[in-house]
Write an enzyme that holds these catalytic residues in place. Structure first.
Site, PDB file in Angstrom:
ATOM      1  CD  GLU A 203     -10.586  -4.384 -10.240  1.00 29.12           C
ATOM      2  OE1 GLU A 203      -9.563  -4.447  -9.544  1.00 29.12           O
ATOM      3  OE2 GLU A 203     -10.874  -3.401 -10.947  1.00 29.12           O
TER       4      GLU A 203
ATOM      5  CD  GLU B 189     -13.928  -0.547 -10.166  1.00 31.64           C
ATOM      6  OE1 GLU B 189     -12.805  -0.299 -10.692  1.00 31.64           O
ATOM      7  OE2 GLU B 189     -14.039  -1.123  -9.064  1.00 31.64           O
TER       8      GLU B 189
END
Length: 680
Positions: A177, A295
């Site tokens: 991220e 994810e």
């Protein structure tokens, strides 16, 4: 004679070369192979995240509440049917922050031990640089650029050296991220620079690293068109065949956190899945670049797995997982300990586990409701549950383990299940509220549903006084369950945080406790409530066809809060227009996709703040050795004996056979010549 000796020596030297050459060149042979990346990605399906463990900030891997990783945990992951495991790693606090940037040896050995265990279970393994993305990389790229890049580079130099001889089933993900300061263009530039450093280090190192699969993320692992395009352009310019692209997916944000009245897995939530997945597929998969959803889950899980109603949650995963597989995406479940219990190695929610595992192979029939509410003050009638069959047929139905008789106890036609009045009447328990029965509906394939039957009365609220940091409303739920909550001031304007909607975020601003008969209003809610202004709270409770609404009033003065139930419902909400699902003032604007994305980012920031709180708490709890003593003793040295290697050994056997043949020829000639000399 001299000619014979020359032949013999040549045979022996050639044999020795043939035996030794494959051993010397095996790594180079592996490093020069080309991996079928589409098949590689297929072999990873499905995947699981070892979350909140090596990525936790604090003393050790237990800092955020999970126990030490054990071999048994990894074995259980494989036994559950997962084919790959993502091991998030945070290096901040586990490496020298300057100088040589050396990673702590004990910490790195623990990571290596876990990788070894996973490979021994034939799992594909992904390791990465995780929360460092926001801990020091986010601001460091702008404020301390050169040292930040060097620190990132040194992490991957050490990892590349450590794992260089590991099989290619171990892959490297550059950063989790990624997020930076600056505008979109600047942030993308920082990400490209870090990926450049990562790629150069890995590909210029030894062993299998020149061909080891690498995983590259979009900015914030988002799915916005410009971010997908930027990563696609970057991968295309690399001209590297061993790259996977990664994004994360946590669903349509209002549904994912239960805000704005989106309590159902509705068409908008479903369309979000299809729109985003089509966009990602068309950008990468259709162009030969495999995609990993590194994810997936629901953002509300950060607060609690009960933020989304159970049936709606199951319907979401029933749709999302096959949608990912239809587009050849690898999906990896984010599990920070809230799904698989790391102590007992059992699932916290068996229905959830069964749904995700079923969805790996099949669609399932899905009902409009997984509940029936029976009002204890009303006469009993037939009750209907509507199923979308998705290619399946009804097999049988049980009620509290008793098999029901079709036609007598129920009717089923075109997906419509009607539980007959007489059967419903037999369930009633006079004076009781709460769960009274379970209808177990079994189909010819897919997931089998439990329809929970509740008998309910009217919820009863009581007066309360408290403080804004944890205000609790006493409630006798009487068999009811809360769907959502609205908040308005007396003039009908919206109260509380995220004031573009009257429907507040479940868990973040309010939370029911059915065991202790309370509804808690959180400090997050009161932070945006004006002092001295009366606020009407409208609580929506689940019903078979719609939601029942009850109101409660509060007033905050400083940190003191007073609350009381509304007796006259006509005075609950002054503005009649506020009955709409999403209520917006004239000067308010419904957030567009970018605004909702910012809301998503803001929740990541809140999660990061919570992570920092956890770090401080872990520092105070000084007992790092208690769990270490329970660790299973095991060699931490890397071994490749039990690791699965690529099919590169065919040439090795051919050379060995040729060498043995030459040795035999040389030995035969030598013995023959000796006999001739003896005879002479």
């Amino acid at each position: 004679m001299k000619k014979f000796q020359l032949i013999l020596k040549t045979s022996i030297y050639l044999s020795l070369f043939i035996f030794l050459a494959p051993t010397i060149s095996l790594a180079n042979e592996t490093a020069n192979q080309t991996i079928d990346m589409e098949q590689y990605a297929e072999n990873m399906q499905p995947g699981w995240n070892l979350g909140n463990t090596y990525d936790a900030l604090g003393e050790d891997e237990t800092a955020w509440g999970n126990p030490m990783v054990t071999r048994e945990l990894i074995q259980q992951i494989a036994a559950e049917g997962f084919q790959s495991i993502r091991v998030p790693i945070t290096f901040d606090g586990r490496m020298n922050p300057s100088g040589d940037f050396a990673i702590n040896e004990e910490f790195l050995s623990r990571v290596q031990q876990t990788v070894d265990w996973a490979l021994e279970e034939d799992l594909y393994v992904m390791i990465n640089v995780h929360h460092d993305s926001w801990v020091w990389l986010q601001n460091g790229m702008e404020n301390n650029h050169d040292q930040t890049v060097e620190r990132f580079r040194r992490i991957w130099e050490q990892l590349s050296e450590r794992f260089q001889d590991y099989p290619v089933e171990l892959m490297f993900e550059s950063i989790n991220e990624p997020q930076f300061t600056g505008d979109e263009r600047q942030q993308q530039g920082y990400l490209d620079e870090l990926n450049d450093a990562f790629h150069q280090v890995v590909r210029n190192s030894n062993g299998n690293n020149p061909v080891r699969p690498i995983v590259l993320p979009t900015l914030l692992t988002g799915q916005e068109p410009e971010r997908l395009q930027a990563l696609y352009d970057y991968i295309s310019n690399l001209n590297d065949p061993h790259v996977l692209a990664t994004v994360h997916y946590y669903g349509f944000w209002p549904f994912s956190v239960n805000i704005a009245g989106v309590t159902r897995f509705n068409d908008e939530t479903k369309n979000d899945i299809d729109t985003i997945f089509n966009r990602v597929h068309d950008q990468f998969t259709a162009n030969g670049i495999p995609v990993v959803i590194g994810e997936y889950g629901l953002l509300g899980f950060d607060t609690g797995t009960d933020v989304i109603q159970q049936g709606e949650k199951l319907k979401y995963f029933e749709y999302m997982i096959p949608a990912a597989q239809d587009r050849s995406f690898v999906h990896m479940l984010w599990d920070n300990g809230q799904h698989l219990n790391r102590h007992s190695l059992n699932w916290h929610d068996a229905e959830f586990a069964q749904m995700i595992k079923t969805s790996w192979n099949s669609r399932s029939a899905v009902p409009n409701n997984n509940f029936i509410y029976l009002n204890n003050q009303e006469d009993r009638t037939d009750h209907q549950i509507d199923f979308k069959l998705n290619g399946h047929q009804l097999d049988y139905i049980k009620l509290n383990n008793q098999t029901l008789i079709a036609g007598e106890d129920y009717l089923f036609e075109d997906g419509n299940l009607i539980l007959k009045k007489e059967r419903v009447e037999a369930l009633s328990i006079e004076g009781e509220t709460g769960h009274i029965a379970t209808l177990h509906v079994v189909f010819t394939g897919g997931f089998n549903w439990d329809i929970n039957i509740y008998q309910h009365g009217a919820p009863v609220f009581q007066e309360a006084d408290g403080t804004s940091d944890n205000f609790q409303i006493p409630v006798s739920f009487e068999g009811n369950h809360l769907a959502t909550m609205e908040a308005h001031y007396e003039d009908g304007t919206i109260a509380g945080p995220q004031n573009w909607t009257s429907f507040k975020e479940f868990g973040y601003t309010f939370s029911p406790d059915y065991d202790n008969n309370t509804i808690t209003l959180t400090e997050n809610f009161f932070n945006d409530i004006e002092d001295g202004r009366e606020v009407t709270l409208t609580f929506h409770f689940w019903r078979n066809d719609n939601e029942e609404q009850l109101s409660y009033k509060i007033v905050k003065n400083g940190d003191q809060v007073t609350g009381w139930p509304v007796i006259d419902e006509e005075d609950a909400i002054p503005d009649e227009e506020n009955g709409e699902e999403i209520i917006i003032e004239e000067d308010k604007v419904v957030p567009d996709e970018d605004t909702i994305d910012e809301e998503h980012v803001s929740h990541n920031d809140e999660k990061n703040t919570n992570n920092q709180d956890k770090q401080e708490l872990a520092t105070k709890e000084n007992n790092p050795n208690s769990q270490n003593e329970q660790m299973e003793e095991s060699s931490l040295a890397p071994t490749l004996t039990n690791h699965k290697l690529p099919d590169t050994a065919t040439n090795l056997y051919s050379w060995l056979i040729a060498g043995l043949g030459l040795l035999l020829i040389g030995a035969t000639i030598f013995i023959s010549q000796r006999r001739r000399r003896v005879n002479h």
